[in-house]
Design a protein around this motif. Structure first.
Motif, PDB file in Angstrom:
ATOM      1  N   ILE A  89      -2.914   4.613   2.149  1.00  0.00           N
ATOM      2  CA  ILE A  89      -3.345   3.504   2.527  1.00  0.00           C
ATOM      3  C   ILE A  89      -3.397   3.340   3.908  1.00  0.00           C
ATOM      4  O   ILE A  89      -2.203   3.256   4.366  1.00  0.00           O
ATOM      5  CB  ILE A  89      -3.039   2.108   1.734  1.00  0.00           C
ATOM      6  N   LEU A  90      -4.495   2.834   4.711  1.00  0.00           N
ATOM      7  CA  LEU A  90      -4.149   3.277   6.236  1.00  0.00           C
ATOM      8  C   LEU A  90      -3.886   1.432   6.879  1.00  0.00           C
ATOM      9  O   LEU A  90      -3.224   1.534   7.854  1.00  0.00           O
ATOM     10  CB  LEU A  90      -5.464   3.541   7.016  1.00  0.00           C
TER      11      LEU A  90
ATOM     12  N   SER B 223       6.628  -7.635 -11.488  1.00  0.00           N
ATOM     13  CA  SER B 223       5.517  -6.410 -11.049  1.00  0.00           C
ATOM     14  C   SER B 223       4.295  -7.228 -11.651  1.00  0.00           C
ATOM     15  O   SER B 223       4.236  -7.181 -13.072  1.00  0.00           O
ATOM     16  CB  SER B 223       6.068  -5.309 -11.398  1.00  0.00           C
ATOM     17  N   LEU B 224       3.041  -7.188 -11.044  1.00  0.00           N
ATOM     18  CA  LEU B 224       2.037  -7.819 -11.686  1.00  0.00           C
ATOM     19  C   LEU B 224       0.928  -6.545 -11.960  1.00  0.00           C
ATOM     20  O   LEU B 224       0.217  -6.513 -13.094  1.00  0.00           O
ATOM     21  CB  LEU B 224       1.436  -8.905 -10.760  1.00  0.00           C
ATOM     22  N   GLU B 225       0.610  -6.000 -10.838  1.00  0.00           N
ATOM     23  CA  GLU B 225      -0.356  -4.819 -11.053  1.00  0.00           C
ATOM     24  C   GLU B 225       0.063  -3.609 -10.020  1.00  0.00           C
ATOM     25  O   GLU B 225       0.511  -3.738  -9.178  1.00  0.00           O
ATOM     26  CB  GLU B 225      -1.929  -5.378 -10.619  1.00  0.00           C
ATOM     27  N   GLU B 226      -0.834  -2.509 -10.448  1.00  0.00           N
ATOM     28  CA  GLU B 226      -0.764  -1.119  -9.825  1.00  0.00           C
ATOM     29  C   GLU B 226      -2.097  -0.450 -10.049  1.00  0.00           C
ATOM     30  O   GLU B 226      -2.245  -0.218 -10.766  1.00  0.00           O
ATOM     31  CB  GLU B 226       0.452  -0.280 -10.159  1.00  0.00           C
ATOM     32  N   ILE B 227      -2.738  -0.906  -8.728  1.00  0.00           N
ATOM     33  CA  ILE B 227      -3.952  -0.737  -8.643  1.00  0.00           C
ATOM     34  C   ILE B 227      -4.472   0.777  -7.787  1.00  0.00           C
ATOM     35  O   ILE B 227      -3.814   0.834  -6.677  1.00  0.00           O
ATOM     36  CB  ILE B 227      -4.863  -1.715  -7.936  1.00  0.00           C
ATOM     37  N   SER B 228      -5.012   1.588  -8.212  1.00  0.00           N
ATOM     38  CA  SER B 228      -5.598   2.740  -7.604  1.00  0.00           C
ATOM     39  C   SER B 228      -6.740   2.705  -6.842  1.00  0.00           C
ATOM     40  O   SER B 228      -7.882   2.106  -7.647  1.00  0.00           O
ATOM     41  CB  SER B 228      -5.528   4.083  -8.750  1.00  0.00           C
TER      42      SER B 228
ATOM     43  N   GLY C 211       0.928  -1.213  -0.027  1.00  0.00           N
ATOM     44  CA  GLY C 211       0.049  -0.124  -0.076  1.00  0.00           C
ATOM     45  C   GLY C 211       0.656   1.114  -0.096  1.00  0.00           C
ATOM     46  O   GLY C 211       1.818   1.347   0.638  1.00  0.00           O
ATOM     47  N   THR C 212       0.701   2.408  -0.806  1.00  0.00           N
ATOM     48  CA  THR C 212       1.351   3.498  -0.909  1.00  0.00           C
ATOM     49  C   THR C 212       0.687   4.544  -0.125  1.00  0.00           C
ATOM     50  O   THR C 212      -0.471   4.445   0.304  1.00  0.00           O
ATOM     51  CB  THR C 212       1.600   3.909  -2.405  1.00  0.00           C
ATOM     52  N   ASP C 213       1.310   5.738   0.135  1.00  0.00           N
ATOM     53  CA  ASP C 213       0.995   6.837   0.382  1.00  0.00           C
ATOM     54  C   ASP C 213      -0.118   7.790  -0.458  1.00  0.00           C
ATOM     55  O   ASP C 213      -0.473   8.766  -0.006  1.00  0.00           O
ATOM     56  CB  ASP C 213       1.898   7.645   1.039  1.00  0.00           C
ATOM     57  N   ASP C 214      -0.098   7.234  -1.704  1.00  0.00           N
ATOM     58  CA  ASP C 214      -0.956   7.866  -2.746  1.00  0.00           C
ATOM     59  C   ASP C 214      -2.250   7.264  -3.212  1.00  0.00           C
ATOM     60  O   ASP C 214      -2.986   7.448  -4.137  1.00  0.00           O
ATOM     61  CB  ASP C 214      -0.315   8.599  -3.676  1.00  0.00           C
ATOM     62  N   GLY C 215      -2.622   6.187  -2.483  1.00  0.00           N
ATOM     63  CA  GLY C 215      -3.956   5.433  -2.584  1.00  0.00           C
ATOM     64  C   GLY C 215      -3.750   4.329  -3.634  1.00  0.00           C
ATOM     65  O   GLY C 215      -4.737   3.808  -4.128  1.00  0.00           O
ATOM     66  N   LYS C 216      -2.509   3.906  -3.729  1.00  0.00           N
ATOM     67  CA  LYS C 216      -2.155   2.521  -4.819  1.00  0.00           C
ATOM     68  C   LYS C 216      -2.166   1.284  -3.865  1.00  0.00           C
ATOM     69  O   LYS C 216      -1.287   1.303  -2.828  1.00  0.00           O
ATOM     70  CB  LYS C 216      -1.429   2.714  -5.579  1.00  0.00           C
ATOM     71  N   VAL C 217      -2.436   0.277  -4.614  1.00  0.00           N
ATOM     72  CA  VAL C 217      -1.775  -1.126  -4.092  1.00  0.00           C
ATOM     73  C   VAL C 217      -1.231  -1.796  -5.024  1.00  0.00           C
ATOM     74  O   VAL C 217      -1.727  -1.864  -6.321  1.00  0.00           O
ATOM     75  CB  VAL C 217      -3.215  -2.086  -3.743  1.00  0.00           C
ATOM     76  N   LEU C 218       0.168  -2.137  -4.708  1.00  0.00           N
ATOM     77  CA  LEU C 218       0.847  -2.790  -5.999  1.00  0.00           C
ATOM     78  C   LEU C 218       0.965  -4.270  -5.608  1.00  0.00           C
ATOM     79  O   LEU C 218       1.172  -4.720  -4.373  1.00  0.00           O
ATOM     80  CB  LEU C 218       2.556  -2.098  -5.690  1.00  0.00           C
ATOM     81  N   LYS C 219       1.002  -4.926  -6.438  1.00  0.00           N
ATOM     82  CA  LYS C 219       0.911  -6.538  -6.524  1.00  0.00           C
ATOM     83  C   LYS C 219       2.168  -6.942  -7.151  1.00  0.00           C
ATOM     84  O   LYS C 219       2.200  -6.811  -8.419  1.00  0.00           O
ATOM     85  CB  LYS C 219      -0.179  -6.865  -7.089  1.00  0.00           C
ATOM     86  N   VAL C 220       2.744  -7.660  -6.405  1.00  0.00           N
ATOM     87  CA  VAL C 220       4.279  -7.961  -6.716  1.00  0.00           C
ATOM     88  C   VAL C 220       4.617  -9.391  -6.179  1.00  0.00           C
ATOM     89  O   VAL C 220       4.492  -9.886  -5.241  1.00  0.00           O
ATOM     90  CB  VAL C 220       5.337  -7.259  -6.234  1.00  0.00           C
ATOM     91  N   ALA C 221       5.036 -10.380  -7.483  1.00  0.00           N
ATOM     92  CA  ALA C 221       5.606 -11.720  -7.022  1.00  0.00           C
ATOM     93  C   ALA C 221       6.964 -11.823  -6.888  1.00  0.00           C
ATOM     94  O   ALA C 221       7.816 -11.149  -7.753  1.00  0.00           O
ATOM     95  CB  ALA C 221       4.822 -12.460  -7.997  1.00  0.00           C
ATOM     96  N   LEU C 222       7.321 -12.876  -5.808  1.00  0.00           N
ATOM     97  CA  LEU C 222       8.881 -13.030  -5.864  1.00  0.00           C
ATOM     98  C   LEU C 222       8.927 -14.667  -6.241  1.00  0.00           C
ATOM     99  O   LEU C 222       8.376 -15.390  -5.483  1.00  0.00           O
ATOM    100  CB  LEU C 222       9.317 -12.944  -4.429  1.00  0.00           C
TER     101      LEU C 222
END
Length: 536
Positions: free
Chosen positions: A452-453, A439-444, A418-429
């Motif tokens: 994101i709290l 890097s799979l998705e970057e969702i606003s 979760g970012t400080d500007d309202g995004k959720v990043l989805k990343v696989a290792l």
């Protein structure tokens, strides 16, 4: 776009700033509890059309007025912001709020598990109301942590109106009076301007008397002189669950070579061995806080994720202690005699019949512990470097969740950031000791950029719950339909949640036969993975 698809659903929304800060999920009973400004909500996940249950829990009017007179903001500070939700038993949840800068705690009684509207609804147990001092911060913005285990709350928070006196507390939440243990006051060498970010109970051995609580935090360490730049360190401390005193040991978490490493979040990933989970740490480094004397420190401005093994954490606590000596009073390795039992040892009959509790420890040991909390060796991450870094991007990572999947017989970890500007990043290792980052998705998830709290994962439901100042959103862990209509496109997406099922790119559900599906996140070779499909 998210709401138009079936991959997300807006669960709660507010025109004003409700601050949906605390989330608690019960997968077995299919409910989600949400702590917000002056409210607690309960959502029934199996019945999305059912109206959420709600408790209105404002601060007393006189306390709101007192808060305003102290110069605080009426809308963003002088209210009861619910910061802590912890399960107590099958029928009650322990909750704490800021109480308009007068923290307060109470039990929430859950309603019956009925499907109808006539079922008893959740309610605040009014006679359980008591002070939240030492359990919950005064400020709605101050970082803190709380963990409730066996009727005892372990919390790291400030204990005064100004937020200047922070400590780690252990309080009993269900008893005739509020009693507590805390780290000693006015001891800057114990904790100096700490910001707590997480606490977890982790068994060290098969003996429950050895169980410890690990606390993760950052602090401003005055290692240098008066005119030198102050260092910010990421730390991990541990205390015995059976301890009767507030002694603890502290080790430093290494991730990046930086004097300003801000630990933002931590996630404990359970493995097949309950004694050896993996610790994922989220860190940020900002040029905004770099010293003007050190303009080129060799570090980046951005965020990073490091992974730590419990073996490395325990090795640091089993290693040498640090202490200050010399004319400049700097930290050096302590090479003197260490008293018996070794500091950090949990008292138990199996270890020593004469040591029933820490009250039985000799005075020499107590005195040594007061002057030797810090370990000399840092805890190094796996590979001695971050597994993921985001450099010079217009956001900072603030929240971290990890979901482990079995992909083609290999573990694949999916990070939700979760970012400080309202995004959720989805990343696989994908891979072993030095995993490949995919890097799979970057969702606003917010219309207006806002941090994101909180985030909570529901592996059973394959869903992610994300909260911000203005709303609560439910996201599906996968959106396989976005990856095209051919096997090749599905394969090259490398999303461990999705695979080609001979007809479409579909969710790789754990209940279905894997051999009927093809997805290899590590290799992503459509020539071999799609050779038996109609696409050929």
């Amino acid at each position: 776009d998210l709401l138009k698809s079936n991959s997300s659903r807006l669960l709660l929304a507010s025109g004003d700033e409700m601050d949906f800060q605390a989330l608690l999920v019960d997968e077995d009973r299919a409910w989600l509890m949400v702590g917000a400004k002056d409210h607690i909500f309960l959502l029934h996940l199996d019945h999305p059309s059912r109206e959420p249950e709600k408790i209105f829990w404002p601060a007393p009017r006189e306390q709101v007025e007192h808060c305003q007179l102290a110069g605080k903001n009426l809308e963003t500070e002088c209210a009861n912001f619910i910061r802590l939700l912890q399960p107590f038993n099958q029928t009650h949840v322990f909750a704490c709020g800021t109480g308009s800068y007068q923290p307060v705690c109470a039990f929430i009684q859950l309603g019956a598990r009925g499907k109808g509207t006539r079922a008893p609804r959740m309610q605040l147990v009014s006679h359980s109301l008591e002070s939240g001092r030492g359990r919950c911060p005064y400020s709605p913005r101050e970082p803190f942590t709380g963990l409730l285990i066996d009727g005892e709350l372990y919390s790291g928070t400030s204990s005064d109106f100004m937020g200047s006196s922070a400590a780690f507390f252990r309080t009993w939440v269900h008893g005739p009076e509020q009693s507590y243990i805390r780290t000693e006051q006015n001891q800057d060498h114990w904790l100096h301007e700490p910001a707590f970010i997480g606490a977890y109970a982790i068994p060290d051995t098969y003996n429950p008397h050895d169980d410890k609580v690990y606390i993760f935090f950052r602090e401003t360490a005055m290692d240098a002189g008066q005119w030198e730049w102050r260092h910010i360190h990421a730390r991990v401390a541990r205390v015995c669950k059976v301890s009767c005193q507030g002694q603890h040991s502290v080790a430093t978490l290494g991730c990046l070579t930086s004097t300003l490493l801000l630990a933002e979040d931590v996630f404990l990933l359970h493995t097949r061995d309950p004694q050896n989970p993996l610790v994922f740490g989220l860190f940020t480094v900002s040029r905004d806080t770099e010293s003007p004397v050190l303009p080129s420190s060799g570090v980046f401005s951005g965020s990073a994720v490091c992974i730590y093994s419990m073996a490395a954490v325990r090795a640091a606590f089993s290693g040498p202690f640090a202490h200050k000596e010399g004319f400049d009073y700097r930290w050096v390795e302590y090479k003197g005699r260490v008293p018996y039992p070794r500091p950090g040892t949990c008292p138990s009959e199996t270890y020593d019949p004469l040591l029933q509790s820490t009250k039985d420890f000799p005075d020499e040991l107590i005195s040594f512990m007061r002057g030797h909390q810090l370990m000399w060796e840092p805890v190094y991450p796996q590979g001695r470097q971050p597994v993921l870094a985001r450099v010079n991007v217009p956001y900072r990572l603030r929240r971290l969740l990890v979901h482990r999947l079995d992909s083609q017989g290999r573990d694949c970890d999916v990070l939700f950031l979760g970012t400080d500007d309202g995004k959720v990043l989805k990343v696989a290792l994908a891979g072993g000791a030095s995993p490949e980052v995919i890097s799979l998705e970057e969702i606003s998830v917010t219309k207006v950029p806002s941090p994101i709290l909180d985030m909570k994962l529901s592996p059973k439901r394959q869903e992610l719950f994300v909260s911000s100042t203005h709303g609560l959103l439910r996201l599906s862990l996968y959106r396989c339909e976005l990856y095209g209509k051919t096997c090749t496109e599905c394969c090259l997406a490398r999303d461990p949640y999705c695979t080609w099922d001979s007809k479409s790119c579909a969710p790789h559900l754990l209940t279905e036969k894997r051999r009927a599906r093809c997805q290899d996140v590590l290799k992503a070779d459509p020539l071999s993975q799609c050779q038996d499909t109609a696409e050929g």
